[in-house]
Design an enzyme around this catalytic site. Structure first.
Site, PDB file in Angstrom:
ATOM      1  CD  GLU A   1       2.932  -6.591  -3.386  1.00  0.00           C
ATOM      2  OE1 GLU A   1       3.320  -6.726  -2.406  1.00  0.00           O
ATOM      3  OE2 GLU A   1       3.430  -5.400  -4.842  1.00  0.00           O
TER       4      GLU A   1
ATOM      5  CD  GLU B   1      -7.306  13.664   4.250  1.00  0.00           C
ATOM      6  OE1 GLU B   1      -7.157  14.480   4.644  1.00  0.00           O
ATOM      7  OE2 GLU B   1      -6.652  12.669   2.823  1.00  0.00           O
TER       8      GLU B   1
END
Length: 268
Positions: free
Chosen positions: A78, A109
């Site tokens: 953004e 992960e």
């Protein structure tokens, strides 16, 4: 036991009616901002360091897995449309790659070496900052990433929701937002995720303001990617210059940003 794994303060959730569930979730959510208020000095120190480094050509990396990784990507993605910065100034990286944004990638992960490889793929310099995001503070991908980054001279920080974690021990600026047990035990997409989102908003917004990407309170460098933003930009120019709506829009489209359009008006 880590706070993020401790048992919910509520039980028999399936027996509660909808309004009671909503009220209790809301009650827990209200605790998040109050916890963050107490650690603002820690966030301040980190932001000040990031700003100094970015003024010297540094960039900001977020690394995380699952919800934490997605939140980092959200914040990073953004920045270009909001502040008109290059897409490689703030970079979000998630364990498992872009496919993991929508669907979990098994065991991604747990790879302690992969995060640094992912960072290196973007190139790096000693003014860059890496923020590891992990609610538990135990994610190998994130711990390995910040550890390698620090060894190469990059500034390192983390956002976690437990105290004294393995992740915090590896970074120079630990941001520990301990928001307490989740409404649904262990569901760190809830309060922990909200806490991470709020802190990320604070970091990126404050950094962009201090880098001069906001004028007054306006997003003067925002990208004109849709009609709504063109209308918003037009209104900004009208307010700054006194020009008509048509003339303001014409200037905006001619110069490509509110900042450039207003500067051209006053350079006459």
């Amino acid at each position: 036991m880590n706070t993020t794994e401790s048992s919910s303060l509520y039980d028999d959730l399936e027996k509660l009616d909808v309004i009671t569930l909503l009220q209790n979730i809301n009650k827990e959510d209200q605790k998040v901002a109050l916890v963050i208020e107490k650690i603002l000095p820690s966030i301040q120190k980190l932001v000040e360091e990031i700003v100094q480094r970015m003024r010297k050509g540094g960039r900001l990396f977020y690394i995380g897995a699952g919800t934490s990784g997605r939140l980092g990507i959200l914040d990073a993605s953004e920045c270009p449309p909001t502040y008109g910065v290059p897409h490689d100034l703030v970079i979000g990286i998630i364990a498992g790659g872009d496919a993991a944004i929508r669907k979990a990638v098994e065991n991604a992960e747990d790879n302690a070496e992969q995060a640094w490889e992912d960072i290196v793929s973007f190139g790096f310099n000693d003014q860059d900052t890496v923020i590891g995001i992990a609610a538990s503070g135990t994610t190998p991908y994130v711990i390995g990433g910040v550890k390698s980054a620090k060894s190469k001279g990059l500034l390192t920080a983390c956002i976690t929701c437990n105290l004294n974690t393995a992740l915090a021990a590896e970074v120079e600026f630990p941001i520990e937002v301990v928001v307490g047990p989740e409404f649904v035990t262990g569901s760190t997409r809830m309060k922990a995720g909200t806490a991470q989102k709020l802190v990320l908003n604070m970091i990126s917004t404050t950094v962009m303001i201090k880098l001069g990407r906001v004028k007054g309170n306006k997003m003067v460098d925002m990208q004109l990617s849709n009609e709504k933003l063109v209308k918003r930009g037009t209104k900004m120019i009208m307010e700054a210059t006194g020009l008509s709506e048509d003339d303001s829009k014409a200037k905006l489209l001619e110069f490509g940003s509110v900042r450039a359009a207003v500067e051209s008006f006053y350079q006459k």
